[in-house]
Enzyme design. Structure first.
Site, PDB file in Angstrom:
ATOM      1  N   HIS A 289     -54.214   9.435 123.999  1.00  0.00           N
ATOM      2  CA  HIS A 289     -52.965  10.197 124.109  1.00  0.00           C
ATOM      3  C   HIS A 289     -51.736   9.287 124.048  1.00  0.00           C
ATOM      4  O   HIS A 289     -50.631   9.746 124.326  1.00  0.00           O
ATOM      5  CB  HIS A 289     -52.931  10.992 125.414  1.00  0.00           C
ATOM      6  CG  HIS A 289     -53.922  12.109 125.485  1.00  0.00           C
ATOM      7  ND1 HIS A 289     -55.271  11.905 125.580  1.00  0.00           N
ATOM      8  CD2 HIS A 289     -53.750  13.463 125.460  1.00  0.00           C
ATOM      9  CE1 HIS A 289     -55.900  13.078 125.637  1.00  0.00           C
ATOM     10  NE2 HIS A 289     -55.003  14.042 125.561  1.00  0.00           N
TER      11      HIS A 289
ATOM     12  N   GLU B  97     -58.888  18.738 113.075  1.00  0.00           N
ATOM     13  CA  GLU B  97     -57.742  18.075 112.444  1.00  0.00           C
ATOM     14  C   GLU B  97     -57.933  17.876 110.952  1.00  0.00           C
ATOM     15  O   GLU B  97     -56.973  17.973 110.170  1.00  0.00           O
ATOM     16  CB  GLU B  97     -57.453  16.729 113.124  1.00  0.00           C
ATOM     17  CG  GLU B  97     -56.841  16.847 114.516  1.00  0.00           C
ATOM     18  CD  GLU B  97     -57.850  17.187 115.592  1.00  0.00           C
ATOM     19  OE1 GLU B  97     -59.071  17.141 115.304  1.00  0.00           O
ATOM     20  OE2 GLU B  97     -57.441  17.503 116.720  1.00  0.00           O
TER      21      GLU B  97
END
Lengths: 374, 356
Positions: B160, B91
């Site tokens: 998540h 990321e």
């Protein structure tokens, strides 16, 4: 050439000029510097003397309170000048914070190099005007920017190259490792130029790596070169090899320039607390400017005229730096709120209006009191 | 008797809807059509890419797969791998290479696969993306859009279901938006990409498959809030997935003749305080809700600003209905953490002085 690019481990140590100024032939590197004439060598020498002088002057300015901080490059002149002088104007440099000689070679004015260290701005120049981003202080972060820029160059179908500078300490950062992964994956035209100056503040390079820094790159699928970073000619040859690979679709190359930080990490550092006895003297014997002087002298190029011209250029640059630094106007107070966004932002605009009114209140009070005394 | 005795399943915390909803995406969008929220983002991305060859997408699994939520479906086939880039799994590099692309004049759109995965890229966002324009005194612009599916309610594994928006509203130099419906999803992704400032674009992942009418008109500016349900007794501020819950709460409250004005903030930085203040001056009562933890959350800042500016209009202390100050809990416990219809109504009761 391939035998030095193919990731032979350990990497070959590449050198064209020995510490005592002897030019050694190397048929792998020689073709890349065969156009370097005596005049070019003199110009490289003068660059190195001038940037060392900028460095000394900036250190003095810091000691005199004119700069808040200064990160000296003393000892790394060949690594920076040799690589920077190999670049084209359309290439783009993503530096750390010590690439003052690279900035000089890209045409940045001396006072603009110190602007950020005087605290007048967070950066001293327009990156697009010089093909060089401004100093990046987060260690290794700029390697990703270079990789992204190179991905864009690839997509644009141009042969410009991104060159990113970082140190041995930065090779431990996640961002540098991610940059190597991305550059290899996309075969981005980027040169990773690592100045292994042996020290990350107080930590010797052995804390960062158990193998030579250059030996890490082949594991990422990136060929690497290990070059004597105090040999300006070898650095230029290595950089040209890497640039040529990038321009012709060969993808990224990693260069480890083995050099030495002869000064402190910054003017706030005290290397006597951690540097082993004798190490500075050992590297002083391998000084990049000294060896080029010896080479030029041997070639009969170090004439009194060249010496005088070099001295005059260094003096003049130092004077321009000092005057430009001291005469630099303080930034306007309300500029503290400028350029956070490109377009109006309601919350910040409110704070600007309030602070402007607050400052105006002082001016009003000041003129009132002056009026009273009169 | 208080309204908190109204107990019914909160429709907004349902799992993903069946995929049998209409998924057709006319290209370009020529008139009002029905799209799911995910397809509306897809249509907005596609239109932005058609309009400007400098728009490129970067992310994990966004190419062949079309993203784990299929938001980028079919874009690789249409625009090719130079513009729809399946990146290695890192990321920080997704954001950091976007910075370099922006230096070259590109408008990168980064997909962070899940909210909880943004933190490896956090340094590049706060130390680079947010401040390069400031650092360079306006010389270098960072027109980067960072798309982040956010929020819980889908029974997911850890990392998540996060709501990390306050980290970014606290970071100067970023604009932050959160969308709640397909029309805003389409309009705001196009406005975010067109913005010369970096934009964090939060997508309510549990609403991805909810359909709605989408017109190609961009509508109100990205920075403006929207009054969803006009009301007179209490102002209820929400964003993202909770806008639907808040709207349901307003319907439930109307059964007891309590009139709730629901405002969808849309922009979290800057907040459209003109719309918020106008509402609070009318109702005199404020409830702010978000899934993110309470302490240091956006709700606290909004309550502070409204209190500073509307103090004499307030009939009661403002109320926050938020997630607890806990790491995100396991799926079987998330319904206790997430503000639902009943907790919102409980907050409304407190704002009305019916409960303490």
């Amino acid at each position: 050439m391939l035998d030095i690019l193919a990731g032979d481990i350990p990497a070959t140590f590449l050198q064209l000029v020995t510490p005592d100024g002897v030019r050694q032939p190397d048929d792998r590197l020689d073709p890349w510097v065969e156009d370097v004439t005596g005049a070019h060598l003199v110009a490289l020498y003068q660059d190195m003397v001038v940037v060392r002088r900028i460095d000394a002057e900036a250190t003095a300015l810091q000691r005199q309170g004119e700069l808040g901080l200064w990160p000296p490059l003393l000892g790394q002149e060949a690594a920076q000048v040799g690589s920077a002088r190999a670049l084209r104007p359309d290439d783009f440099v993503f530096p750390s914070y010590r690439e003052n000689a690279v900035a000089y070679c890209r045409g940045v004015a001396p006072a603009d190099i110190v602007r950020v260290w005087r605290g007048n701005a967070q950066s001293g120049w327009d990156p697009y005007a010089f093909g060089m981003a401004t100093p990046n202080i987060i260690i290794g972060a700029q390697t990703l920017h270079a990789t992204g820029w190179a991905m864009g160059a690839l997509a644009d179908g141009v042969d410009s190259v991104a060159v990113t500078y970082f140190g041995d300490g930065a090779t431990s950062q996640g961002d540098v490792n991610e940059a190597l992964v991305f550059a290899a994956s996309f075969q981005a035209p980027v040169v990773f130029f690592c100045q292994n100056n042996q020290w990350a503040i107080s930590e010797p390079v052995g804390v960062q790596a158990r193998v030579s820094i250059a030996d890490r790159a082949p594991g990422f699928g990136i060929p690497s070169l290990r070059v004597d970073g105090n040999d300006v000619l070898a650095v230029m040859a290595a950089t040209r090899i890497a640039l040529d690979r990038a321009r012709t679709g060969g993808g990224p190359t990693f260069i480890e320039a083995v050099t030495y930080r002869m000064g402190p990490h910054t003017t706030a550092d005290d290397p006597t607390r951690y540097r082993p006895a004798g190490q500075l003297e050992e590297w002083a014997a391998k000084d990049p400017i000294l060896r080029l002087r010896l080479l030029l002298d041997g070639l009969g190029l170090l004439t009194p005229e060249v010496e005088e011209q070099t001295r005059a250029r260094a003096d003049a640059t130092a004077a321009v730096l000092r005057a430009g630094c001291i005469d630099m106007p303080d930034p306007e107070p309300l500029s503290v709120l400028a350029h956070v966004y490109t377009t109006p932002h309601a919350a910040l605009d409110g704070q600007r209006a309030n602070y402007a009114a607050y400052l105006a209140g002082f001016e009003q009070t000041s003129s009132d009191s002056t009026g009273g005394k009169a | 008797m208080t309204m908190t005795t109204i107990v019914r399943p909160s429709p907004s915390v349902a799992g993903p809807a069946p995929t049998s909803v209409p998924l057709a995406t006319p290209v370009p969008l020529t008139g009002t059509t029905t799209l799911t929220l995910a397809k509306a983002i897809n249509a907005g991305l596609r239109q932005a890419m058609l309009d400007d060859p400098k728009v490129v997408l970067l992310g994990e699994d966004i190419g062949t797969l079309g993203g784990v939520f299929r938001v980028t479906s079919d874009l690789l086939a249409e625009f090719g791998k130079r513009r729809v880039v399946d990146t290695p799994l890192a990321e920080s590099a997704i954001i950091g290479t976007a910075v370099g692309l922006a230096y070259r004049g590109y408008r990168p759109v980064c997909e962070i696969q899940f909210d909880g995965f943004i933190f490896p890229g956090f340094d590049q966002i706060v130390s680079q993306v947010a401040r390069i324009h400031y650092r360079t005194q306006g010389a270098v612009r960072m027109p980067i859009t960072i798309r982040v599916p956010f929020g819980g309610g889908i029974g997911a594994a850890e990392h998540h279901s996060e709501s990390p928006e306050a980290y970014f509203t606290h970071t100067s130099g970023l604009r932050v938006v959160a969308v709640s419906n397909p029309q805003d999803a389409y309009s705001l992704i196009r406005q975010a990409i067109a913005s010369d400032d970096p934009v964090l674009y939060f997508e309510p992942k549990r609403r991805y498959h909810v359909p709605g009418a989408v017109s190609p008109e961009l509508g109100a500016p990205m920075e403006s809030a929207r009054v969803v349900t006009p009301g007179t007794d209490v102002t209820l501020l929400a964003y993202g997935a909770l806008v639907a819950t808040a709207t349901d709460a307003a319907i439930a409250a109307s059964d007891e003749s309590v009139s709730i004005e629901v405002i969808d903030l849309r922009s979290l930085s800057p907040v459209d305080y003109a719309t918020v203040e106008a509402s609070v001056r009318k109702t005199g009562r404020l409830v702010v809700t978000h899934e993110a933890a309470r302490t240091g959350g956006l709700g606290g800042e909004i309550v502070a600003v409204v209190t500073e500016r509307c103090f004499e209009y307030l009939e009661a202390a403002p109320v926050r209905v938020t997630g607890f100050d806990i790491p995100y809990p396991p799926a079987k416990l998330e319904s206790h953490h997430l503000p639902d219809l009943d907790r919102m109504l409980d907050g409304v009761d407190r704002a009305l002085g019916r409960r303490r």
